[in-house]
Design a protein around this motif. Structure first.
Motif, PDB file in Angstrom:
ATOM      1  N   ALA A 190      -2.949  -2.610   2.465  1.00  0.00           N
ATOM      2  CA  ALA A 190      -1.897  -3.449   3.045  1.00  0.00           C
ATOM      3  C   ALA A 190      -0.849  -2.581   3.735  1.00  0.00           C
ATOM      4  CB  ALA A 190      -1.251  -4.298   1.956  1.00  0.00           C
ATOM      5  N   GLY A 191      -0.495  -1.466   3.105  1.00  0.00           N
ATOM      6  CA  GLY A 191       0.475  -0.553   3.694  1.00  0.00           C
ATOM      7  C   GLY A 191       0.008   0.009   5.024  1.00  0.00           C
ATOM      8  N   ALA A 192      -1.289   0.303   5.118  1.00  0.00           N
ATOM      9  CA  ALA A 192      -1.813   0.837   6.372  1.00  0.00           C
ATOM     10  C   ALA A 192      -1.669  -0.184   7.499  1.00  0.00           C
ATOM     11  CB  ALA A 192      -3.279   1.227   6.190  1.00  0.00           C
ATOM     12  N   LEU A 193      -1.944  -1.455   7.209  1.00  0.00           N
ATOM     13  CA  LEU A 193      -1.790  -2.502   8.222  1.00  0.00           C
ATOM     14  C   LEU A 193      -0.327  -2.667   8.618  1.00  0.00           C
ATOM     15  CD1 LEU A 193      -4.250  -5.226   6.854  1.00  0.00           C
ATOM     16  CD2 LEU A 193      -4.518  -3.874   8.940  1.00  0.00           C
ATOM     17  N   MET A 194       0.549  -2.675   7.628  1.00  0.00           N
ATOM     18  CA  MET A 194       1.970  -2.828   7.939  1.00  0.00           C
ATOM     19  C   MET A 194       2.508  -1.615   8.687  1.00  0.00           C
ATOM     20  SD  MET A 194       3.505  -4.787   4.559  1.00  0.00           S
ATOM     21  CE  MET A 194       2.822  -3.636   3.349  1.00  0.00           C
ATOM     22  N   GLY A 195       2.053  -0.430   8.292  1.00  0.00           N
ATOM     23  CA  GLY A 195       2.516   0.780   8.959  1.00  0.00           C
ATOM     24  C   GLY A 195       2.127   0.815  10.420  1.00  0.00           C
ATOM     25  N   GLU A 196       0.911   0.385  10.708  1.00  0.00           N
ATOM     26  CA  GLU A 196       0.460   0.346  12.097  1.00  0.00           C
ATOM     27  C   GLU A 196       1.324  -0.599  12.918  1.00  0.00           C
ATOM     28  OE1 GLU A 196      -3.621  -0.614  14.644  1.00  0.00           O
ATOM     29  OE2 GLU A 196      -3.668  -0.543  12.456  1.00  0.00           O
ATOM     30  N   ALA A 197       1.658  -1.750  12.329  1.00  0.00           N
ATOM     31  CA  ALA A 197       2.485  -2.728  13.042  1.00  0.00           C
ATOM     32  C   ALA A 197       3.932  -2.272  13.150  1.00  0.00           C
ATOM     33  CB  ALA A 197       2.412  -4.079  12.335  1.00  0.00           C
ATOM     34  N   PRO A 201       4.111   5.327   9.074  1.00  0.00           N
ATOM     35  CA  PRO A 201       3.216   5.213   7.926  1.00  0.00           C
ATOM     36  C   PRO A 201       3.888   4.494   6.756  1.00  0.00           C
ATOM     37  CG  PRO A 201       3.269   7.461   8.770  1.00  0.00           C
ATOM     38  CD  PRO A 201       4.389   6.732   9.428  1.00  0.00           C
ATOM     39  N   VAL A 202       3.092   3.695   6.028  1.00  0.00           N
ATOM     40  CA  VAL A 202       3.549   3.044   4.802  1.00  0.00           C
ATOM     41  C   VAL A 202       2.528   3.361   3.723  1.00  0.00           C
ATOM     42  CG1 VAL A 202       4.127   0.881   3.654  1.00  0.00           C
ATOM     43  CG2 VAL A 202       4.702   1.186   6.076  1.00  0.00           C
ATOM     44  N   SER A 203       2.941   4.125   2.729  1.00  0.00           N
ATOM     45  CA  SER A 203       2.040   4.541   1.655  1.00  0.00           C
ATOM     46  C   SER A 203       2.330   3.758   0.386  1.00  0.00           C
ATOM     47  CB  SER A 203       2.188   6.038   1.387  1.00  0.00           C
ATOM     48  OG  SER A 203       3.523   6.335   0.977  1.00  0.00           O
ATOM     49  N   TYR A 204       1.427   3.906  -0.592  1.00  0.00           N
ATOM     50  CA  TYR A 204       1.617   3.243  -1.881  1.00  0.00           C
ATOM     51  C   TYR A 204       1.721   4.288  -2.977  1.00  0.00           C
ATOM     52  CZ  TYR A 204       1.183   0.397  -6.006  1.00  0.00           C
ATOM     53  OH  TYR A 204       1.446  -0.185  -7.220  1.00  0.00           O
ATOM     54  N   LEU A 205       2.644   4.038  -3.923  1.00  0.00           N
ATOM     55  CA  LEU A 205       2.880   4.967  -5.018  1.00  0.00           C
ATOM     56  C   LEU A 205       2.966   4.199  -6.329  1.00  0.00           C
ATOM     57  CD1 LEU A 205       3.659   7.880  -5.974  1.00  0.00           C
ATOM     58  CD2 LEU A 205       6.050   7.225  -5.575  1.00  0.00           C
ATOM     59  N   THR A 206       2.180   4.613  -7.321  1.00  0.00           N
ATOM     60  CA  THR A 206       2.304   4.045  -8.663  1.00  0.00           C
ATOM     61  C   THR A 206       3.391   4.798  -9.419  1.00  0.00           C
ATOM     62  OG1 THR A 206      -0.021   3.394  -8.753  1.00  0.00           O
ATOM     63  CG2 THR A 206       1.119   3.631 -10.850  1.00  0.00           C
ATOM     64  N   VAL A 207       4.363   4.048  -9.964  1.00  0.00           N
ATOM     65  CA  VAL A 207       5.469   4.654 -10.706  1.00  0.00           C
ATOM     66  C   VAL A 207       5.489   4.098 -12.125  1.00  0.00           C
ATOM     67  CG1 VAL A 207       6.864   5.043  -8.650  1.00  0.00           C
ATOM     68  CG2 VAL A 207       7.084   2.880  -9.899  1.00  0.00           C
ATOM     69  N   THR A 208       6.257   4.705 -12.988  1.00  0.00           N
ATOM     70  CA  THR A 208       6.380   4.206 -14.348  1.00  0.00           C
ATOM     71  C   THR A 208       7.235   2.943 -14.364  1.00  0.00           C
ATOM     72  OG1 THR A 208       8.399   5.421 -14.867  1.00  0.00           O
ATOM     73  CG2 THR A 208       6.290   6.578 -15.215  1.00  0.00           C
ATOM     74  N   PRO A 209       7.043   2.082 -15.360  1.00  0.00           N
ATOM     75  CA  PRO A 209       7.914   0.907 -15.462  1.00  0.00           C
ATOM     76  C   PRO A 209       9.391   1.269 -15.497  1.00  0.00           C
ATOM     77  CG  PRO A 209       5.998   0.638 -16.868  1.00  0.00           C
ATOM     78  CD  PRO A 209       5.940   2.039 -16.340  1.00  0.00           C
ATOM     79  N   ALA A 210       9.729   2.329 -16.220  1.00  0.00           N
ATOM     80  CA  ALA A 210      11.143   2.727 -16.315  1.00  0.00           C
ATOM     81  C   ALA A 210      11.697   3.123 -14.953  1.00  0.00           C
ATOM     82  CB  ALA A 210      11.294   3.881 -17.306  1.00  0.00           C
ATOM     83  N   GLY A 257      -4.667 -18.268   5.933  1.00  0.00           N
ATOM     84  CA  GLY A 257      -4.222 -17.272   6.897  1.00  0.00           C
ATOM     85  C   GLY A 257      -4.481 -15.865   6.408  1.00  0.00           C
ATOM     86  N   ASP A 258      -4.914 -14.986   7.306  1.00  0.00           N
ATOM     87  CA  ASP A 258      -5.246 -13.615   6.950  1.00  0.00           C
ATOM     88  C   ASP A 258      -3.992 -12.737   6.901  1.00  0.00           C
ATOM     89  OD1 ASP A 258      -7.639 -11.729   6.567  1.00  0.00           O
ATOM     90  OD2 ASP A 258      -6.393 -10.658   8.027  1.00  0.00           O
ATOM     91  N   PHE A 259      -4.036 -11.706   6.069  1.00  0.00           N
ATOM     92  CA  PHE A 259      -2.896 -10.798   5.922  1.00  0.00           C
ATOM     93  C   PHE A 259      -2.558 -10.123   7.247  1.00  0.00           C
ATOM     94  CE2 PHE A 259      -0.771  -6.845   4.668  1.00  0.00           C
ATOM     95  CZ  PHE A 259       0.178  -7.321   3.769  1.00  0.00           C
ATOM     96  N   ALA A 260      -3.570  -9.792   8.035  1.00  0.00           N
ATOM     97  CA  ALA A 260      -3.301  -9.145   9.320  1.00  0.00           C
ATOM     98  C   ALA A 260      -2.507 -10.052  10.251  1.00  0.00           C
ATOM     99  CB  ALA A 260      -4.613  -8.729   9.975  1.00  0.00           C
ATOM    100  N   ASP A 261      -2.779 -11.347  10.203  1.00  0.00           N
ATOM    101  CA  ASP A 261      -2.021 -12.285  11.033  1.00  0.00           C
ATOM    102  C   ASP A 261      -0.572 -12.370  10.562  1.00  0.00           C
ATOM    103  OD1 ASP A 261      -4.283 -12.900  12.567  1.00  0.00           O
ATOM    104  OD2 ASP A 261      -4.926 -14.415  11.112  1.00  0.00           O
ATOM    105  N   TYR A 262      -0.386 -12.368   9.225  1.00  0.00           N
ATOM    106  CA  TYR A 262       0.976 -12.335   8.687  1.00  0.00           C
ATOM    107  C   TYR A 262       1.714 -11.083   9.150  1.00  0.00           C
ATOM    108  CZ  TYR A 262       4.223 -10.237   5.418  1.00  0.00           C
ATOM    109  OH  TYR A 262       5.274  -9.538   4.890  1.00  0.00           O
ATOM    110  N   VAL A 263       1.047  -9.936   9.070  1.00  0.00           N
ATOM    111  CA  VAL A 263       1.675  -8.669   9.456  1.00  0.00           C
ATOM    112  C   VAL A 263       2.108  -8.703  10.917  1.00  0.00           C
ATOM    113  CG1 VAL A 263       1.229  -6.208   9.873  1.00  0.00           C
ATOM    114  CG2 VAL A 263       0.574  -7.249   7.702  1.00  0.00           C
ATOM    115  N   ALA A 264       1.233  -9.185  11.785  1.00  0.00           N
ATOM    116  CA  ALA A 264       1.575  -9.254  13.213  1.00  0.00           C
ATOM    117  C   ALA A 264       2.782 -10.157  13.442  1.00  0.00           C
ATOM    118  CB  ALA A 264       0.367  -9.754  14.009  1.00  0.00           C
ATOM    119  N   ARG A 265       2.815 -11.277  12.734  1.00  0.00           N
ATOM    120  CA  ARG A 265       3.922 -12.203  12.876  1.00  0.00           C
ATOM    121  C   ARG A 265       5.233 -11.587  12.360  1.00  0.00           C
ATOM    122  NH1 ARG A 265       1.634 -15.980  10.230  1.00  0.00           N
ATOM    123  NH2 ARG A 265       2.914 -16.056   8.352  1.00  0.00           N
TER     124      ARG A 265
END
Length: 273
Positions: A190-197, A201-210, A257-265
């Motif tokens: 999802a980040g890659a699609l949003m980053g392109e639009a 770049p939009v990356s994803y990072l797993t963090v601790t709950p705290a 509706g597809d996520f890519a269409d949402y991103v473009a909008r």
């Protein structure tokens, strides 16, 4: 059949304002239920309930911040019973997919209103452009306390249309629609699609709950909401909800509706500018 007046609780929020707009397009008299509304409405203050329910034929139930939070089932079911007692004949409940607390709330509301229509939703695509994750997308890193699991993000345009139809058309009473997008994407995808639009770049990072709670509080979120969202994310984003469903198609008679269409909008509207 169009109802004379429909109450939209959470009417200024992400789903509520979309539902209100769709209903208004259908010529419905919409009453917005919110703290700033006229009359004002507060989920945890039953003294505000009767005034907003006066003369109402249908109700959209959207509990803030989420049905999975403590006290939600009790408040929303009591409100549904009050609405039914005052003559409401149609009711739609916004619910969450894979949430045990939300499932209990669904059952409690249905006990108060047997013809309830439930919209049990996947994670909203619009969380990336309007709510908790929009600043993260702008900054280039989405960080959540969960692995990079697949999720069939649902477009709120579909959710709002389903709610408006259920509140104004026959054939939806008693139905449960599990609302998802047509395909699953990991947060990195999802980040890659949003980053392109968005043009960065939009990356994803797993963090601790705290760390997630601490960063959310630093950004201005109340601690109890941040902690509740952490519990919610770790519950629903564990892979259990990875498979898409046909709920949108059953409710609307067309594909979701597809996520890519949402991103473009969202990009065209300047969400990440």
């Amino acid at each position: 059949m169009t109802h004379e007046r429909i109450l939209v609780t959470g009417g200024t929020g992400m789903t509520g304002r979309r539902v209100s707009h769709r209903l208004a397009e259908r010529g419905v008299d919409v009453r917005v239920g919110s703290r700033s509304g006229a009359p004002p409405f507060e989920w945890h203050d039953p003294a505000t309930w009767d005034a907003v329910l006066d003369g109402v034929d249908g109700v959209y139930l959207c509990f803030h911040p989420d049905l999975a939070f403590p006290g939600a089932a009790e408040a929303v079911s009591a409100f549904a019973a009050r609405a039914a007692g005052r003559g409401a004949t149609r009711m739609v409940l916004l619910s969450g997919r894979g949430e045990e607390g939300a499932r209990r709330a669904e059952e409690a509301v249905r006990a108060a209103f047997a013809d309830l229509t439930v919209l049990r939703c996947a994670m909203f695509a619009q969380n990336f452009s309007e709510y908790i994750l929009v600043d993260a997308v702008r900054a280039g890193t989405v960080a959540l306390p969960v692995p990079d699991v697949p999720e069939p993000f649902v477009d709120l345009a579909d959710v709002a249309e389903a709610a408006a139809r259920a509140l104004t058309e026959d054939g939806h009473a008693g139905r449960l629609y599990e609302m998802t997008g047509p395909r699953s994407l990991t947060f990195a995808e999802a980040g890659a699609l949003m980053g392109e639009a968005a043009g960065h770049p939009v990356s994803y990072l797993t963090v601790t709950p705290a760390d997630f709670v601490a960063e959310s509080v630093r950004a201005g979120m109340p601690a109890e909401v941040a902690e509740g969202l952490t519990e919610l994310f770790t519950e629903i984003l564990d892979g259990r909800n990875a498979e898409p469903t046909d709920g949108v198609e059953r409710a609307l008679g067309r594909p979701a509706g597809d996520f890519a269409d949402y991103v473009a909008r969202a990009a065209s509207e300047g969400a990440w500018s």
